[in-house]
Design a protein around this motif. Structure first.
Motif, PDB file in Angstrom:
ATOM      1  N   GLN A 128       0.819  -1.213   0.000  1.00 54.17           N
ATOM      2  CA  GLN A 128       0.000   0.000   0.000  1.00 54.17           C
ATOM      3  C   GLN A 128       0.859   1.273   0.000  1.00 54.17           C
ATOM      4  O   GLN A 128       0.502   2.269  -0.616  1.00 54.17           O
ATOM      5  CB  GLN A 128      -0.932  -0.005   1.226  1.00 54.17           C
ATOM      6  N   LYS A 129       2.021   1.190   0.677  1.00 54.33           N
ATOM      7  CA  LYS A 129       2.913   2.350   0.693  1.00 54.33           C
ATOM      8  C   LYS A 129       3.449   2.630  -0.712  1.00 54.33           C
ATOM      9  O   LYS A 129       3.586   3.802  -1.114  1.00 54.33           O
ATOM     10  CB  LYS A 129       4.064   2.112   1.664  1.00 54.33           C
ATOM     11  N   TYR A 130       3.790   1.572  -1.441  1.00 56.74           N
ATOM     12  CA  TYR A 130       4.256   1.780  -2.821  1.00 56.74           C
ATOM     13  C   TYR A 130       3.158   2.444  -3.665  1.00 56.74           C
ATOM     14  O   TYR A 130       3.431   3.330  -4.485  1.00 56.74           O
ATOM     15  CB  TYR A 130       4.674   0.456  -3.450  1.00 56.74           C
ATOM     16  N   TYR A 131       1.894   2.028  -3.473  1.00 62.11           N
ATOM     17  CA  TYR A 131       0.780   2.638  -4.223  1.00 62.11           C
ATOM     18  C   TYR A 131       0.597   4.114  -3.842  1.00 62.11           C
ATOM     19  O   TYR A 131       0.340   4.963  -4.709  1.00 62.11           O
ATOM     20  CB  TYR A 131      -0.514   1.871  -3.953  1.00 62.11           C
ATOM     21  N   LYS A 132       0.723   4.405  -2.541  1.00 61.30           N
ATOM     22  CA  LYS A 132       0.577   5.793  -2.095  1.00 61.30           C
ATOM     23  C   LYS A 132       1.687   6.673  -2.667  1.00 61.30           C
ATOM     24  O   LYS A 132       1.448   7.804  -3.108  1.00 61.30           O
ATOM     25  CB  LYS A 132       0.587   5.849  -0.568  1.00 61.30           C
ATOM     26  N   ASP A 133       2.922   6.144  -2.638  1.00 62.41           N
ATOM     27  CA  ASP A 133       4.051   6.919  -3.190  1.00 62.41           C
ATOM     28  C   ASP A 133       3.867   7.140  -4.693  1.00 62.41           C
ATOM     29  O   ASP A 133       4.217   8.204  -5.217  1.00 62.41           O
ATOM     30  CB  ASP A 133       5.373   6.190  -2.932  1.00 62.41           C
ATOM     31  N   TYR A 134       3.305   6.137  -5.373  1.00 57.40           N
ATOM     32  CA  TYR A 134       3.049   6.284  -6.814  1.00 57.40           C
ATOM     33  C   TYR A 134       2.007   7.379  -7.065  1.00 57.40           C
ATOM     34  O   TYR A 134       2.199   8.247  -7.935  1.00 57.40           O
ATOM     35  CB  TYR A 134       2.550   4.954  -7.389  1.00 57.40           C
ATOM     36  N   GLN A 135       0.912   7.345  -6.299  1.00 56.84           N
ATOM     37  CA  GLN A 135      -0.142   8.350  -6.482  1.00 56.84           C
ATOM     38  C   GLN A 135       0.363   9.750  -6.131  1.00 56.84           C
ATOM     39  O   GLN A 135       0.031  10.741  -6.799  1.00 56.84           O
ATOM     40  CB  GLN A 135      -1.355   7.996  -5.610  1.00 56.84           C
ATOM     41  N   LYS A 136       1.206   9.824  -5.102  1.00 59.68           N
ATOM     42  CA  LYS A 136       1.790  11.105  -4.699  1.00 59.68           C
ATOM     43  C   LYS A 136       2.674  11.672  -5.811  1.00 59.68           C
ATOM     44  O   LYS A 136       2.614  12.861  -6.121  1.00 59.68           O
ATOM     45  CB  LYS A 136       2.598  10.906  -3.421  1.00 59.68           C
ATOM     46  N   ALA A 137       3.485  10.815  -6.409  1.00 63.43           N
ATOM     47  CA  ALA A 137       4.368  11.257  -7.493  1.00 63.43           C
ATOM     48  C   ALA A 137       3.555  11.674  -8.714  1.00 63.43           C
ATOM     49  O   ALA A 137       3.903  12.644  -9.408  1.00 63.43           O
ATOM     50  CB  ALA A 137       5.349  10.142  -7.858  1.00 63.43           C
TER      51      ALA A 137
END
Length: 576
Positions: A387-396
């Protein structure tokens, strides 16, 4: 410098004829290095300029009065108190040196008649204007010189005025031509004749020495003997006669590009056909003409310093911010790797163990199913890592969108600041600077001054007329550019602007006629001059019909877009 002691002698003679016996009606100090005395003479009112500028020190009648500050400086107030209403009773020169004394008969606070002398020292960077009383005591000076600046000659209030250190040179008026020729010949042949004359004669400039050398030697030799010696004596005798009688005439030398290069009180022939030499109506007119452009730019540079500093600081701040944003945007380019890591980790949760720092899995996005290593945070569960990888992707992804908009906005703002800087550098008077400040205040770059402000009267556009009768208008600043292009001009008028170079909007008023190629060419040269490229050559200038020019919604003042344009390459010129 061309304003030598002999030239100053002619200026002194000119002022003496016009202003001796005149009354001082007003005194102005436009800036810290210039004074203007308004004189009531028998032939009308005259304005006497005294300048202690390092690059243009001089004394002469001026036709235009420089703009004055709202509050007169303290030195100006002192002059008004001591000399206001005084009578100019004498003008003296120190030998043939560049020091001239103006004696005024004035009335002090007690009603007594007193003699006040204004000393003008025209000595390049050491130029100064000093007020001295009848006892030779310094009252004050435009530039004070204390022990930290000089240990030889102090210029401070309440001390005795001392003359500048004299040079060991011959006074052409008091010396015989043969004596001067003999002394100069003794300095040669190791030294060129013009250098020898410069070392020998008091109060002559290099251009006069070169002219004598040109007339004597004709480029043939550097040995002064026989007929050449006789020529030298003849030239020096002529110079002595001119100096004694102040019979010289004002000549100005122009370069090939039309800019003033030098001036003299004798005809100049040493440059041959490579320059243009013109005779002026008076020595004061010559100095006004020679220094006008240089002085105007220097005055405006001083008056616009705070504005330029603010704009430069703003430009640097925007540039730094853009640099950081572009770096962050570059980092956002790797956001797809974050999503892939999230997908691979989510698909392999059953293989991941809590507490591990990484997991190696097959990349099903790769045609060869290459094994990749995915970093994990051992403090959280594998699912939380995904989920952290998905959040970082959406943030970027969101950051990329915001950063792209912010960078575009920053670039537009930087372009606007650059355009304002250009208009400040080309401003010709305080009113133009005031309107630029008003524009920057409206845009939020300057704080609005407290108190009730008087509204500024809008300056008209700069107006020209082409050789075939078309009116040409040039905007003075960004707000006026907008008004000129979007309100004043009609759809069938011609709009011009330097291509990819900051400058003013230029309009050719068609007045229902078809605009000629001649008018377009002449207007293009004017547009190039009123731009950042005014000192360049072959400047590209775009032109199109006004109907093809539009302003994007929310754009800064002066910013427009245009289509259906053509380009002409011209050399800038301020006029037809």
């Amino acid at each position: 410098m061309a304003l030598d002691g002999l030239f100053l002698r002619h200026i002194k003679n000119e002022i003496e004829k016009e202003a001796l016996g005149a009354r001082v009606s007003q005194i102005y100090q436009p800036n810290r290095e210039e004074l203007v005395f308004a004189l009531r003479t028998f032939n009308g009112n005259k304005k006497l300029l005294m300048s202690a500028r390092a690059n243009s020190p001089r004394v002469n009648f001026c036709s235009k009065t420089p703009e004055n500050p709202p509050q007169p400086p303290m030195f100006c107030m002192l002059l008004r108190k001591r000399i206001g209403g005084g009578k100019l009773v004498g003008i003296r020169q120190l030998d043939c040196d560049r020091v001239i004394f103006f004696d005024f008969d004035c009335i002090n606070e007690l009603g007594d008649n007193v003699r006040i002398t204004v000393v003008c020292e025209i000595m390049g960077m050491y130029s100064n204007i000093i007020i001295v009383d009848s006892d030779g005591i310094i009252i004050d000076s435009l530039k004070r010189v204390d022990l930290t600046m000089s240990s030889k000659r102090l210029i401070l209030p309440n001390i005795k005025y001392e003359l500048p250190e004299s040079q060991d040179k011959l006074n052409i008026i008091e010396s015989m031509a043969e004596e001067v020729a003999e002394t100069a010949s003794g300095v040669m042949p190791e030294t060129l004749l013009n250098k020898a004359l410069l070392k020998t004669i008091q109060g002559v400039s290099p251009i006069i020495c070169r002219e004598i050398e040109y007339n004597v030697l004709e480029g043939a030799t550097n040995q002064i003997e026989g007929i050449l010696y006789e020529r030298l004596v003849s030239q020096l005798s002529n110079l002595k006669r001119i100096a004694e009688n102040c019979s010289g005439e004002p000549y100005i030398v122009y370069r090939e590009d039309g800019k003033p290069m030098d001036f003299s009180f004798i005809p100049i022939e040493q440059y041959g056909g490579f320059v243009k030499v013109e005779k002026c109506g008076s020595f004061s007119e010559l100095l006004d003409l020679f220094y006008e452009t240089r002085d105007t730019r220097e005055r405006m540079r001083v008056k616009s310093q705070s504005l330029i500093k603010m704009l430069n600081n703003t430009r640097e701040r925007i540039s730094r911010k853009l640099g950081k944003q572009q770096l962050e945007l570059a980092q956002c380019e790797n956001r797809e790797e974050l999503r892939i890591c999230g997908d691979l980790l989510q698909a392999n949760l059953y293989r991941a163990e809590k507490g591990k720092e990484y997991i190696e899995v097959e990349n099903f996005y790769d045609e060869n199913y290459a094994v990749i290593r995915i970093r994990l945070n051992p403090a959280i569960s594998p699912a939380a890592n995904a989920q952290k990888y998905y959040k970082d992707y959406q943030k970027a992804k969101n950051a990329e969108k915001v950063l792209t908009e912010q960078i575009e906005k920053g670039k537009n703002e930087l372009e606007y600041i650059e355009s304002v800087l250009d208009t400040v550098n080309r401003a010709e008077n305080e009113k133009e600077l005031a309107q630029i400040r008003e524009e920057l205040t409206e845009q939020g770059y300057l704080h609005k001054q407290r108190g009730k402000q008087r509204p500024l009267a809008a300056l008209p556009p700069i107006e020209f007329e082409s050789s075939d009768g078309f009116k040409i208008l040039v905007g003075r600043n960004n707000k006026q550019n907008d008004k000129l292009t979007l309100k004043t001009a009609t759809k069938k008028d011609i709009w011009l602007h330097t291509k990819d170079i900051h400058g003013s909007h230029t309009i050719i008023i068609s007045d229902g006629r078809e605009v000629s190629d001649t008018a377009i060419y002449e207007a293009a040269r004017i547009a190039a001059y009123h731009s950042k490229a005014q000192n360049s050559s072959q400047v590209p200038v775009d032109y199109t019909l006004v109907k093809y020019v539009s302003k994007p919604s929310g754009a800064k003042p002066g910013m427009v877009i245009y289509v259906n344009n053509k380009t002409v390459y011209v050399t800038p010129k301020n006029g037809i």
